[in-house]
Structures are given as structure tokens and as C-alpha cells.
Design a protein around this motif. Structure first.
Motif, PDB file in Angstrom:
ATOM      1  N   GLU A 172      85.642  -9.165 -17.423  1.00 26.73           N
ATOM      2  CA  GLU A 172      84.216  -9.494 -17.406  1.00 26.73           C
ATOM      3  C   GLU A 172      83.742 -10.098 -18.724  1.00 26.73           C
ATOM      4  O   GLU A 172      83.080 -11.148 -18.748  1.00 26.73           O
ATOM      5  CB  GLU A 172      83.399  -8.235 -17.102  1.00 26.73           C
ATOM      6  CG  GLU A 172      81.897  -8.506 -17.036  1.00 26.73           C
ATOM      7  CD  GLU A 172      81.098  -7.268 -16.688  1.00 26.73           C
ATOM      8  OE1 GLU A 172      79.850  -7.373 -16.657  1.00 26.73           O
ATOM      9  OE2 GLU A 172      81.704  -6.195 -16.452  1.00 26.73           O
ATOM     10  N   HIS A 173      84.106  -9.457 -19.833  1.00 26.04           N
ATOM     11  CA  HIS A 173      83.568  -9.888 -21.127  1.00 26.04           C
ATOM     12  C   HIS A 173      84.610 -10.579 -22.012  1.00 26.04           C
ATOM     13  O   HIS A 173      84.254 -11.135 -23.052  1.00 26.04           O
ATOM     14  CB  HIS A 173      82.992  -8.688 -21.879  1.00 26.04           C
ATOM     15  CG  HIS A 173      81.877  -8.003 -21.164  1.00 26.04           C
ATOM     16  ND1 HIS A 173      80.649  -8.597 -20.958  1.00 26.04           N
ATOM     17  CD2 HIS A 173      81.807  -6.770 -20.586  1.00 26.04           C
ATOM     18  CE1 HIS A 173      79.868  -7.758 -20.303  1.00 26.04           C
ATOM     19  NE2 HIS A 173      80.542  -6.655 -20.057  1.00 26.04           N
ATOM     20  N   ASP A 175      90.015  -7.201 -20.220  1.00 27.52           N
ATOM     21  CA  ASP A 175      88.623  -7.109 -19.795  1.00 27.52           C
ATOM     22  C   ASP A 175      88.258  -8.430 -19.131  1.00 27.52           C
ATOM     23  O   ASP A 175      88.009  -9.432 -19.797  1.00 27.52           O
ATOM     24  CB  ASP A 175      87.717  -6.850 -21.002  1.00 27.52           C
ATOM     25  CG  ASP A 175      86.241  -6.730 -20.622  1.00 27.52           C
ATOM     26  OD1 ASP A 175      85.891  -6.998 -19.462  1.00 27.52           O
ATOM     27  OD2 ASP A 175      85.427  -6.386 -21.509  1.00 27.52           O
ATOM     28  N   ASN A 203      79.650  -8.307 -29.601  1.00 23.93           N
ATOM     29  CA  ASN A 203      78.702  -8.281 -30.701  1.00 23.93           C
ATOM     30  C   ASN A 203      79.298  -7.479 -31.859  1.00 23.93           C
ATOM     31  O   ASN A 203      79.821  -6.380 -31.644  1.00 23.93           O
ATOM     32  CB  ASN A 203      77.382  -7.638 -30.263  1.00 23.93           C
ATOM     33  CG  ASN A 203      76.746  -8.396 -29.114  1.00 23.93           C
ATOM     34  OD1 ASN A 203      76.487  -9.588 -29.218  1.00 23.93           O
ATOM     35  ND2 ASN A 203      76.513  -7.708 -27.993  1.00 23.93           N
ATOM     36  N   ARG A 254      84.103 -14.658 -30.438  1.00 24.54           N
ATOM     37  CA  ARG A 254      83.331 -13.503 -30.891  1.00 24.54           C
ATOM     38  C   ARG A 254      83.934 -12.764 -32.084  1.00 24.54           C
ATOM     39  O   ARG A 254      83.280 -11.898 -32.667  1.00 24.54           O
ATOM     40  CB  ARG A 254      83.170 -12.494 -29.731  1.00 24.54           C
ATOM     41  CG  ARG A 254      82.653 -13.077 -28.428  1.00 24.54           C
ATOM     42  CD  ARG A 254      81.352 -13.869 -28.580  1.00 24.54           C
ATOM     43  NE  ARG A 254      80.253 -13.056 -29.052  1.00 24.54           N
ATOM     44  CZ  ARG A 254      79.321 -12.514 -28.264  1.00 24.54           C
ATOM     45  NH1 ARG A 254      79.385 -12.704 -26.953  1.00 24.54           N
ATOM     46  NH2 ARG A 254      78.337 -11.801 -28.777  1.00 24.54           N
ATOM     47  N   ASP A 284      81.358  -4.608 -30.048  1.00 20.41           N
ATOM     48  CA  ASP A 284      81.082  -3.848 -28.839  1.00 20.41           C
ATOM     49  C   ASP A 284      81.746  -4.557 -27.656  1.00 20.41           C
ATOM     50  O   ASP A 284      82.455  -5.551 -27.816  1.00 20.41           O
ATOM     51  CB  ASP A 284      79.584  -3.636 -28.630  1.00 20.41           C
ATOM     52  CG  ASP A 284      78.809  -4.921 -28.316  1.00 20.41           C
ATOM     53  OD1 ASP A 284      79.440  -5.961 -27.997  1.00 20.41           O
ATOM     54  OD2 ASP A 284      77.566  -4.894 -28.378  1.00 20.41           O
ATOM     55  N   VAL A 285      81.524  -4.053 -26.475  1.00 22.79           N
ATOM     56  CA  VAL A 285      82.249  -4.551 -25.307  1.00 22.79           C
ATOM     57  C   VAL A 285      81.986  -6.032 -25.050  1.00 22.79           C
ATOM     58  O   VAL A 285      82.865  -6.773 -24.592  1.00 22.79           O
ATOM     59  CB  VAL A 285      81.916  -3.701 -24.055  1.00 22.79           C
ATOM     60  CG1 VAL A 285      80.459  -3.879 -23.641  1.00 22.79           C
ATOM     61  CG2 VAL A 285      82.855  -4.050 -22.895  1.00 22.79           C
ATOM     62  N   GLU A 286      80.780  -6.500 -25.379  1.00 19.51           N
ATOM     63  CA  GLU A 286      80.430  -7.900 -25.140  1.00 19.51           C
ATOM     64  C   GLU A 286      80.862  -8.819 -26.281  1.00 19.51           C
ATOM     65  O   GLU A 286      80.782 -10.043 -26.152  1.00 19.51           O
ATOM     66  CB  GLU A 286      78.924  -8.025 -24.912  1.00 19.51           C
ATOM     67  CG  GLU A 286      78.441  -7.309 -23.657  1.00 19.51           C
ATOM     68  CD  GLU A 286      76.933  -7.371 -23.495  1.00 19.51           C
ATOM     69  OE1 GLU A 286      76.252  -7.796 -24.470  1.00 19.51           O
ATOM     70  OE2 GLU A 286      76.451  -7.019 -22.411  1.00 19.51           O
ATOM     71  N   THR A 299      84.739   1.430 -24.813  1.00 22.91           N
ATOM     72  CA  THR A 299      84.802  -0.018 -24.617  1.00 22.91           C
ATOM     73  C   THR A 299      84.698  -0.833 -25.904  1.00 22.91           C
ATOM     74  O   THR A 299      84.702  -2.060 -25.856  1.00 22.91           O
ATOM     75  CB  THR A 299      83.684  -0.476 -23.660  1.00 22.91           C
ATOM     76  OG1 THR A 299      82.416  -0.114 -24.212  1.00 22.91           O
ATOM     77  CG2 THR A 299      83.861   0.152 -22.283  1.00 22.91           C
TER      78      THR A 299
END
Length: 397
Positions: free
Chosen positions: A30-31, A28, A105, A88, A101-103, A47
Motif C-alpha cells: 500500500e505505502h 508493504d 513521513n 521518502r 512512519d508507515v507512509e 509499522t
């Protein structure tokens, strides 16, 4: 059996099919971290990110960088996942969440001890690859937490009523057998020796039950007694067989032929016990008393069970010359390559029904990621290569 040809088959599949799939499809950008929920073609269908699989992928690319070649793309992929995990994946005190989650969290609290074990081997191998002391510190801090949680792995998230039926599970001592060697370079000798001794005792003297015909069971009472309950009767042949190649590796390290031979004997016994004589393949779950298993997926055929069995069988032959291991290896090899390998798209199927038909066409999900397939391909490749080099050519009729 042509060991050289087989070795090349496993090597080619690893380097030209499976690893490129994960490098291309899972990162990934992006994140951070990795996507693991990938459909048959490698497209992302969910995701969420699972710490088991994030850490396993860091481990896999780090480990292969250490063991095969200093491939910068592999190291970059490992660093990519490690950065996400450090930022994370835990609560700030190296209590590793189960899912994000995808970001990044957190979605599920850090209740699962295997998030910790896979983080430990991931950062241990990445330290070996880079020499970065931060990674060593993370591995050791996490390992210390694991040791503190051995008697109650889920901690405050344990759902059992205090004082009720208490069982201990085979999975943790099994994993620690492997973890010990994966972070050996970080452990004081006295601690490593004690860890190995404790793991061997648990696996071979607590969960291995000669009185039940020489099988390994998944759960026993805290005092080691048997429990005539759903959980106490469950047998997972794949778990037991996977643990046996860990024991073989420990036997080699300790120069103990008795350990190696016992692991080979248990491998063969569990395989005979778990093999589906009607349709072929290895059952996922069984009940040691022959009662209906509680797991509705009990008769499915799973990728990791068969991949890990291939490792144990070929190591068993390599280390003891067991012809029975070799005959079984050919049988399991033929089943595995015929049913789990996708001949049209990269990577392998994970889930078959009892008849051996593809049940889910995904290449990765909540439980399947960049781990069992590449690890098994590597282990089989190198073991077969060693056998071929020693000119131990045996033809099985």
C-alpha cells in the motif's frame, strides 16, 4: 565433516525458508517499502520503517539476484524498496533519515551514518543488477557524503559537548571495508585503493590492540590512545569477528596472504575471548578490564554475532586450512542451528538470554531484518560448496 551436505543445508535454508519469508511477509504493497517488525509467524506488529533495514533488504535482494540467479521476484522486491527509499528515505539531498512512519513521513533526523552506508551498498548493487544509472548516481552521491562525514559522522546531531571527551568508533571503518568491495564497480581505482588502505589501517593498526592481548576494541581517542571509560573499554566480539571476513575478502582481492592470516588469527582470538564457557554462545558486549559493562544486554546471545562468526570461521578454513577454524566452525554451527533456528515457523530468532533460551520470539524488528541471516546463509553455502568441490574433506572427531 561432510562439506557437501552442510553446503546443501545452508542453501536450502536460504532459498526455501528465509528468502520466501521476507518476500511473502515484508513488502508493504500500500505505502511502499518493507515491514520489518514481524512476530514469530510473520505478522506485522509495528509499522514504522527504519532506513537501515529498508536499505539492507534492497541490498539483499539485489545482491542475491546478482550472485545466485536472475530471479525476477527478487529484483522486483529490490525495486519496490528502492522506489520507496528514493521518494521518502532522504531529505532531497541524500541525507538519509533514520526512521519513518508507515507512509514514509520522517520520524528521526538523518543523524546516523549507517543509514548512508546501507543506502550506498543497496543502490550500488541495484545498479549492478539493472544497469540503471540513477542508482549509480545515488550510490556515489551518498558515498561522497559519507566521506565528508568521516571525522564527525553525526554532524550537527552530535550530542557530545564540543571540546569534551572525543572518541572514534570501530563500526565505520569496519563497514567501509565491506562497502569498498560492494561498490567497487563504481569507484575509480585510485579512490578504491585509498579507501581500502585507510580502512585496513584503522581496523588493524588503530582498533586492533596487541598490547591488550590481541583484541579489537570499539572506541579509541582521536589520537589512537586508549580511554579508560565505559565507552573506551567496551568490546563487541561479534563486530570484530564480522570485520575479519571483510578483511579476508580484501586479502583475497589484494593477493595478500598476510592479511588473510592476520584476520584468521584475530577471529580465533576474539572468539576465544568472547565465548561463554559456562552456557555456550558469544557474549554481546564485554569490558576489556573486566569491569561491569554499561550495556545491560551484555550477556545476551544475538543472531548476527553468531551468523557473522560462522562466515569468518569457514572462510578462514577455506583460505588457510586452519583446523582450529574448522573445529570452532562446527561448535558455533551446532550452537547457532540449535538455538536460533525456529523449527516451527520460517526465519530465525534474533535474541536469546545467556542460557540460550529465546528472549524475544520476533523474526524482525527495529534492528533485525532481511540481512544477517540470508547473507550468512549465502556466504556459508558458497564457501562450503567451494571446499566440497576441492575435495577438502576433513573429519573432526
Amino acid at each position: 565433516m561432510n562439506f557437501k551436505k552442510l553446503s546443501e543445508q545452508y542453501k536450502t535454508e536460504l532459498l526455501e525458508n528465509v528468502l520466501p519469508f521476507w518476500l511473502e511477509k515484508s513488502l508493504d504493497r500500500e505505502h511502499g517499502g518493507y515491514f520489518t517488525c514481524l512476530d514469530r509467524e510473520g505478522k506485522v506488529f509495528d509499522t514504522d520503517k527504519f532506513i537501515w533495514l529498508q536499505a539492507r533488504e534492497v541490498y539483499m535482494f539485489s545482491s542475491l539476484y546478482n550472485k545466485i540467479e536472475k530471479n525476477q521476484a527478487w529484483l522486483d522486491a529490490a525495486d519496490h524498496g528502492a522506489a520507496f527509499l528514493l521518494e521518502r528515505g532522504h531529505d532531497g539531498n541524500f541525507n538519509w533519515y533514520f526512521s519513518l512512519d508507515v507512509e514514509g513521513n520522517p520520524l528521526t533526523e538523518p543523524y546516523n551514518i549507517f543509514s548512508y552506508t546501507f543506502a550506498t551498498i543497496a543502490f550500488g548493487q541495484l545498479n549492478l543488477a539493472t544497469g540503471n544509472q540513477l542508482y549509480a548516481d545515488v550510490a556515489m552521491k551518498t558515498f561522497d557524503i559519507i566521506r565528508s562525514k568521516v571525522d564527525n559522522p553525526k554532524g550537527k546531531w552530535n550530542k557530545a559537548v564540543p571540546g569534551s571527551r572525543a572518541l572514534k568508533n570501530f563500526a565505520l571503518p569496519m563497514i567501509l571495508c565491506n562497502l569498498a568491495l560492494e561498490i567497487e564497480h563504481l569507484l575509480p581505482k585510485s579512490l578504491l585503493d585509498q579507501l581500502i588502505e585507510d580502512c585496513l589501517h584503522e581496523v588493524l593498526e588503530v582498533f586492533y590492540r596487541p598490547e591488550l592481548g590481541g583484541i579489537i576494541i570499539e572506541n579509541v581517542c582521536l589520537d589512537g590512545e586508549l580511554s579508560d571509560t565505559f565507552d573506551g573499554r567496551v568490546v563487541n566480539p561479534g563486530h570484530a569477528i564480522e570485520a575479519m571476513w571483510f578483511i579476508m575478502d580484501l586479502g583475497v582481492r589484494l593477493q595478500r596472504e598476510d592479511l588473510i592470516q592476520k584476520a584468521v588469527n584475530i577471529t580465533l582470538n576474539m572468539l576465544e575471548y568472547g565465548w561463554d564457557k559456562k552456557y555456550g554462545g558469544i557474549f554481546y558486549f564485554m569490558d576489556r578490564s573486566g569491569h561491569p559493562p554499561q550495556q545491560l544486554e551484555w550477556d545476551q546471545k544475538l543472531w548476527w554475532v553468531h551468523m557473522e562468526t560462522l562466515i569468518s570461521l569457514i572462510k578462514g578454513y577455506q583460505l588457510t586450512g586452519s583446523q582450529e577454524c574448522l573445529v570452532w566452525f562446527e561448535k558455533v554451527h551446532n550452537y547457532t542451528w540449535a538455538h536460533f533456528k525456529d523449527v516451527e515457523y520460517p526465519e530465525w530468532y534474533g535474541y536469546l538470554n545467556r542460557q540460550g533460551e529465546v528472549l524475544l520470539s520476533l523474526k524482525g524488528g527495529k534492528w533485525k531484518g532481511c540481512f544477517h541471516v540470508p547473507r550468512a546463509l549465502y556466504q556459508c553455502w558458497r564457501t562450503l560448496e567451494d571446499i566440497a568441490q576441492k575435495d577438502l574433506i576433513v573429519h573432526v572427531v
